[in-house]
Design an enzyme around this catalytic site. Structure first.
Site, mmCIF file in Angstrom:
data_model
loop_
_atom_site.group_PDB
_atom_site.id
_atom_site.type_symbol
_atom_site.label_atom_id
_atom_site.label_comp_id
_atom_site.label_asym_id
_atom_site.label_seq_id
_atom_site.Cartn_x
_atom_site.Cartn_y
_atom_site.Cartn_z
ATOM 1 N N THR A 95 54.348 53.574 33.741
ATOM 2 C CA THR A 95 54.389 53.655 35.403
ATOM 3 C C THR A 95 53.293 53.171 35.971
ATOM 4 O OG1 THR A 95 56.290 55.440 35.368
ATOM 5 C CG2 THR A 95 55.058 54.946 37.395
ATOM 6 N N ILE A 131 50.078 55.397 32.209
ATOM 7 C CA ILE A 131 49.882 55.209 33.356
ATOM 8 C C ILE A 131 49.324 53.713 33.412
ATOM 9 C CG2 ILE A 131 48.506 55.622 35.153
ATOM 10 C CD1 ILE A 131 50.382 57.644 35.219
ATOM 11 N N LYS A 132 50.154 52.729 33.945
ATOM 12 C CA LYS A 132 49.708 51.438 33.863
ATOM 13 C C LYS A 132 48.669 51.076 35.038
ATOM 14 C CE LYS A 132 52.419 47.913 33.073
ATOM 15 N NZ LYS A 132 53.473 46.847 33.086
ATOM 16 N N ILE A 133 47.545 50.363 34.564
ATOM 17 C CA ILE A 133 46.251 50.063 35.341
ATOM 18 C C ILE A 133 46.094 48.626 34.907
ATOM 19 C CG2 ILE A 133 44.035 50.498 35.980
ATOM 20 C CD1 ILE A 133 44.690 53.621 34.849
#
EC number: 2.2.1.2
Length: 317
Positions: A95, A131-133
């Site tokens: 996400t 966690i997509k960054i």
């Protein structure tokens, strides 16, 4: 009959690059990845209406401030879609943090903690979430902080060796080096318009990164992403993971041509080099015009789709 998808699964973890639950059910990937563009597309599907309604109701219960309601609704919607996907995939959901925070380390950390808290409140443990960054210097620093807190990260929009190296040195769990968008840039900026899979600049980039990580013993997972054709995928067979859109999963499932493993490092593991400084990172990354342009463009595109999602949610609040 053994399909190419079956063969690929024997050497690479197959991930679905979609928020479409029906497609995920059909192709049974290990993990799934989402981004603001995929969340926007998924939100238009009728089966997602209850998830939107629930996100809006949640946001209204948290605050009377419209601006805060919007932030809460979009975070909750992304998590709601992730929760539905986690009912199907045995592994992880990725996400994404709001792309507009890509140059703000602290804001990225805080947004990631909030997304994780929403998943945790729904009974999902951290080991099922990434966690997509965006792979900016600031994003990589945020991931370094989050990894130490037990929050695993997927560093996306990765186009340069400098980005890949900085991610590994920060102890990031996983990177998503883009293949197709690199090919797009070379087609647009050179006279050469056709590339065989083995000479595809995106394939060459991921292969170099994969070999570099294995050569120096980095544990960061390499997950090739952003594919334009099946040839790019088959040329990266053996990569740790590949995240693939449903249309290309379909092609792989319908093809029974033998698949040969292309990525496998058999050399010795060397001592790791000194970590890049911020100045070295920027010099090396900015020396690659393609990487500079595609990172900036990718952040802009995700931000535009985030704003479209906000427009849709605003009408519901």
């Amino acid at each position: 009959m053994t399909t190419q998808l079956d063969s690929l699964r024997n050497m690479t973890v197959v991930v679905a690059d979609t928020g479409d639950i029906d497609a995920i059910k059909k192709y049974q990937p290990q993990d799934a990845t989402t981004n603001p563009s995929l969340i926007l597309s998924a939100s238009a599907l009728p089966q997602y209406a209850p998830l939107i309604d629930e996100a809006v109701a949640y946001a209204k219960a948290q605050s009377n401030d419209k601006a805060q309601q919007l932030i809460d609704a979009e975070d909750k919607l992304a998590v709601n879609i992730g929760l539905e996907i986690l009912k199907i995939v045995p592994g992880r959901i990725s996400t994404e943090v709001d792309a507009r925070l890509s140059y703000d380390t602290q804001a990225t950390v805080e947004k990631a903690r909030k997304l994780i808290a929403l998943y945790n409140a729904a009974g999902i443990s951290n080991d099922r979430i990434l966690i997509k960054i965006a792979s900016t210097w600031q994003g990589i620093r945020a991931a370094e902080i989050l990894e130490k807190e037990g929050i695993n990260c997927n560093l996306t929009l990765l186009f340069s060796e400098a980005q890949a190296r900085a991610c590994a040195e920060a102890g990031v769990y996983l990177i998503s080096p883009f293949v197709g968008r690199i090919l797009d840039w070379y087609k647009a900026n050179s006279d050469k318009k056709e590339y065989a899979p083995a000479e595809d600049p995106g394939v060459i980039s991921v292969t170099k990164i994969y070999n570099y990580y294995k050569e120096y013993g980095y544990n960061t997972v390499v997950m090739g992403a952003s594919f334009r054709n099946v040839g790019e995928i088959t040329e990266l067979a053996g990569c740790d993971r590949l995240t693939i859109a449903p249309a290309l999963l379909k092609e792989l499932q319908e093809n029974s041509t033998a698949l040969v493993r292309k990525l496998e490092y058999k050399g010795e593991v060397k001592a790791k080099p000194q970590p890049l400084t911020e100045a070295e990172f920027y010099w090396q990354h900015n020396s690659d015009a393609m990487a500079v342009e595609k990172l900036a463009e990718g952040i802009r595109k995700f931000a535009i789709d985030q704003e479209k999602l906000e427009t849709m949610l605003s009408a519901e609040l």
